[in-house]
Design a protein around this motif. Structure first.
Motif, PDB file in Angstrom:
ATOM      1  N   ALA A 586     122.857  32.034  -3.985  1.00  0.00           N
ATOM      2  CA  ALA A 586     122.991  33.448  -3.628  1.00  0.00           C
ATOM      3  C   ALA A 586     122.363  33.726  -2.261  1.00  0.00           C
ATOM      4  O   ALA A 586     122.902  34.488  -1.447  1.00  0.00           O
ATOM      5  CB  ALA A 586     122.324  34.310  -4.703  1.00  0.00           C
ATOM      6  N   LYS A 589     124.503  32.734   0.749  1.00  0.00           N
ATOM      7  CA  LYS A 589     125.679  33.566   0.988  1.00  0.00           C
ATOM      8  C   LYS A 589     125.353  34.797   1.833  1.00  0.00           C
ATOM      9  O   LYS A 589     126.253  35.529   2.240  1.00  0.00           O
ATOM     10  CB  LYS A 589     126.296  33.996  -0.342  1.00  0.00           C
ATOM     11  CG  LYS A 589     126.932  32.843  -1.110  1.00  0.00           C
ATOM     12  CD  LYS A 589     127.474  33.307  -2.450  1.00  0.00           C
ATOM     13  CE  LYS A 589     128.086  32.138  -3.225  1.00  0.00           C
ATOM     14  NZ  LYS A 589     128.562  32.548  -4.577  1.00  0.00           N
ATOM     15  N   THR A 590     124.053  35.042   2.068  1.00  0.00           N
ATOM     16  CA  THR A 590     123.650  36.193   2.869  1.00  0.00           C
ATOM     17  C   THR A 590     123.550  35.804   4.341  1.00  0.00           C
ATOM     18  O   THR A 590     123.418  34.627   4.693  1.00  0.00           O
ATOM     19  CB  THR A 590     122.284  36.727   2.397  1.00  0.00           C
ATOM     20  OG1 THR A 590     121.280  35.730   2.650  1.00  0.00           O
ATOM     21  CG2 THR A 590     122.306  37.037   0.905  1.00  0.00           C
ATOM     22  N   GLU A 594     122.079  32.222   5.956  1.00  0.00           N
ATOM     23  CA  GLU A 594     122.837  31.376   6.874  1.00  0.00           C
ATOM     24  C   GLU A 594     122.097  31.188   8.195  1.00  0.00           C
ATOM     25  O   GLU A 594     122.009  30.074   8.730  1.00  0.00           O
ATOM     26  CB  GLU A 594     124.210  32.011   7.117  1.00  0.00           C
ATOM     27  CG  GLU A 594     125.118  31.164   7.993  1.00  0.00           C
ATOM     28  CD  GLU A 594     126.505  31.778   8.146  1.00  0.00           C
ATOM     29  OE1 GLU A 594     127.199  31.417   9.106  1.00  0.00           O
ATOM     30  OE2 GLU A 594     126.871  32.622   7.305  1.00  0.00           O
TER      31      GLU A 594
END
Length: 711
Positions: A586, A589-590, A594
């Motif tokens: 999770a 994915k932000t 990244e």
């Protein structure tokens, strides 16, 4: 563009082979046509018990002419070499051309292959297909050399265009292709000629043959459910049986019969299994009682008495079969009532589980001991779990399971209930085999969970100990399924346990003389449990379907050398491991995740290159007093704050909080690299900044080994 129709007509093809055979016919013929230069618009294959059919639309009428340019020898090459080139190209000397090629002049030849008529190519391809057809089993008959699953009787092969239908000239082992076929063995009207696929399909129906197996299956199911509904009943769905029955008939006639009252007391699963295995009957259930009260059979012929004679014969045979099943059932119940379920299973001591792992009774003893250890971890009573483990395999000695092995576990549940055992013990008898695959149900009763885990861990540990691990696609003891079962049981029930400890406990009960020493291997410079690695590999496959990448799991598995002692949770606690992986997935994915990953990568690369160049490790503590800019001082402060939050978060298994604390480093790290040159000329400042990068690496690695992430 012509259309092609092929029918290979024979004696009855086994139902289990028909679908694959139709696919093979389509693949072999269409691949052969394309390789010979004939493209097509579409193709469809069909099967019935007596025929394989292929219809190809929009076939080229002729393969295209091909021009191929070949480079030959030098002009001044020996005559023998030139003559060899001419023979290979099929040309004469005057047909060669001379060209400059680098430093020399060489001969070139243009070879033209004229196109061939579709009929010639089809004949060649079909001949090869028939003679080399990949039947699982085939036979030779008469004086011919051709092998086919059953005697091949005729070949229909036509090409149809606007001008009409043309028979493809073909003869295989004395069977000459034509344009005729025949319908139903008993209700057909003899042979008939056809001019196209549409004509063929229509005439088959007129002669009581439904060509498409999907259409036959649909007709069977629709009529069966309609008849059941009219009687206030429902057909027990069985897609496998439906496909098989559709492969047994060309013109399905659905008939419903009654089961004699004397057999209605048998367990529904016994009735269903007996009728399916022995007679290919569908079970019809009373939704109010759950009992199987009727059956559906599918005949291959219409009769004047609307199937009454067929039903009477089927019911007579069914009564004989169910009499056997009732005999087994009643005998087993007498055994249970006289000696108990453990008494029924006493004979397991003389049944070999594996020659290196002892008898089934030895295995039951190992499962019982292991299940006792697991019981507190899943909230089950140890004594109840031990009792369930002792009787879980008892039905393997029953007469009913001897006749119908697929009922193992289920019959144990019935016999345990008949013996008056606790309901959770009875449930464990059936459910401890589960889950049997990725979509099978997962037990949730604590007793069932404990016995199921013990059963699968014993299986894995035992076969690993005697070096019977899966290799490639071979997995004779279904160890991949067992590993997936452990994973789904643990994750599905949120079980917290250390698999290494349970594996060691299970291994201790395996005879020493058969152990191969393969449970633990030397990997990556430290002891790595190879069985645990195998389970981790299955976990990666399982989680991939849930959107968690394999490298994310690897990052959470790694015991990074840069992480503080005890910061990385145990990799054998699958529930904890997945919780950590979900939090990391999770986070990645932000935008913060990244970008932080890129900042970490930059810091790690600079640090690693400097350490390699200087031959030292920069891990002696950075000091804020050497900071020269606000961005540098802000990074010191951010690292202190993150470390203070991450360590307790990891200890309390609050991985989301740990990821959040790590995410807060993104902006300070970005600002640091924008404002500061790490490898400055001032050696003191340079060392301090490299030590600061080491702090970045250490703190991030305490959450997960980011070096394992792709990219």
């Amino acid at each position: 563009m012509p259309d092609l129709l092929i029918e290979l007509f024979s004696e009855e093809i086994p139902a289990r082979m028909q679908t694959r055979a139709a696919e093979d016919l389509k693949k072999l013929v269409t691949n052969g046509l394309v390789e010979a230069g004939l493209t097509y618009a579409g193709a469809a294959a069909f099967s019935t018990p007596r025929r394989l059919v292929l219809a190809v639309e929009g076939l080229l009428a002729k393969s295209p002419t091909l021009r191929e340019e070949r480079k030959g020898p030098r002009v001044d090459a020996p005559e023998q070499a030139i003559e060899g080139f001419l023979r290979g190209a099929g040309l004469t000397r005057d047909q060669l051309m001379e060209r400059d090629a680098g430093k020399a002049r060489v001969f070139f030849a243009v070879v033209e292959k004229p196109g061939r008529p579709a009929a010639d190519i089809v004949a060649e391809v079909l001949d090869h297909t028939i003679r080399n057809f990949p039947w699982p089993k085939s036979m030779r008959w008469g004086a011919g050399s051709l092998r086919w699953v059953r005697p091949l009787q005729s070949i229909l092969c036509i090409l149809t265009d606007e001008a009409g239908a043309e028979i493809v000239p073909l003869s295989v082992d004395g069977i000459t292709a034509g344009n005729t076929s025949e319908g139903h063995r008993f209700m057909g009207k003899g042979r008939f000629s056809v001019s196209s696929f549409e004509d063929y399909s229509a005439k088959l129906k007129q002669n009581r043959v439904i060509l498409d197996p999907a259409e036959r299956a649909g007709a069977i199911w629709a009529e069966a459910t309609n008849q059941a509904f009219a009687n206030g009943l429902e057909v027990v769905e069985d897609q496998g049986l439906l496909a098989e029955v559709a492969g047994l008939v060309e013109w399905p006639v659905v008939l419903m019969g009654k089961i004699d009252e004397a057999f209605l007391g048998l367990p529904a699963e016994v009735l269903q299994t007996s009728m399916k295995e022995h007679q290919k009957f569908f079970s019809v259930r009373n939704p109010k009682t759950g009992r199987i009260e009727r059956f559906v059979t599918v005949a291959n012929i219409e009769t004047r008495d609307d199937g009454a004679t067929i039903l009477a014969g089927n019911q007579k045979v069914l009564s004989a079969r169910l009499s056997d099943a009732r005999f087994f059932w009643e005998n087993d119940l007498r055994t249970v009532k006289s000696v108990g379920l453990e008494g029924m299973g006493a004979g397991l001591s003389s049944v070999t589980f594996h020659n290196k792992l002892g008898s089934q009774a030895d295995r039951v003893a190992r499962i019982e001991a292991l299940a006792r250890e697991i019981a507190p971890l899943v909230g089950a009573k140890p004594d109840l779990v031990a009792e369930a483990a002792r009787v879980a395999k008892a039905d393997l000695q029953s007469e009913m399971v001897g006749e119908f092995p697929e009922l193992q576990g289920l019959m144990g549940r019935y016999y345990a209930a008949a013996a008056g055992l606790d309901a959770s013990v009875a449930e464990a008898c059936e459910m401890h085999y589960k889950p049997l695959g990725p979509t099978d149900s997962v037990p949730n009763d604590p007793v069932s969970v404990a016995v199921a885990l013990a059963d699968k861990i014993d299986t894995l540990t035992g076969f690993w100990a005697i070096d019977e691990k899966p290799t490639g696609s071979k997995d004779p003891y279904a160890l991949r399924r067992a590993a997936l079962g452990v994973i789904r049981l643990v994750l599905g029930n949120g079980v917290r346990m250390h698999l290494k400890e349970l594996r060691i406990s299970a291994e201790m009960r395996i005879p020493d003389e058969h152990k191969s020493g393969e449970l633990v291997s030397e990997t990556a410079g430290h002891d790595q449990d190879s069985l645990l690695s195998f389970i981790h590999d299955r976990l990666k496959v399982y989680l991939k379907d849930q959107g968690i990448r394999h490298d994310v799991i690897d990052a959470c598995l790694s015991e990074s050398s840069g992480a503080p002692s005890g910061a990385t949770p145990g990799s054998d606690d699958l529930t904890l491991l997945v919780k950590r992986a979900e939090a990391l997935a999770a986070f990645l994915k932000t935008d913060d995740g990244e970008n932080l990953l890129q900042g970490f990568k930059r810091a790690n690369n600079i640090l690693s290159q400097a350490e390699e160049k200087d031959g030292v490790e920069y891990s002696f503590g950075a000091d804020v007093k050497f900071a020269e800019s606000d961005a540098e001082r802000a990074l010191f402060e951010a690292l202190d704050t993150a470390e203070a939050a991450i360590i307790p978060a990891m200890t309390s298994e609050d991985f989301a909080a740990a990821m959040s604390a790590m995410a807060a480093l993104r902006a300070p790290i970005d600002a640091f690299f924008n404002a500061v040159q790490v490898n400055t000329d001032n050696e003191i400042i340079r060392r301090n900044r490299l030590n600061l990068l080491h702090r970045i690496r250490t703190i991030c690695l305490s959450v997960a080994d980011l070096t394992r992430l792709d990219g």
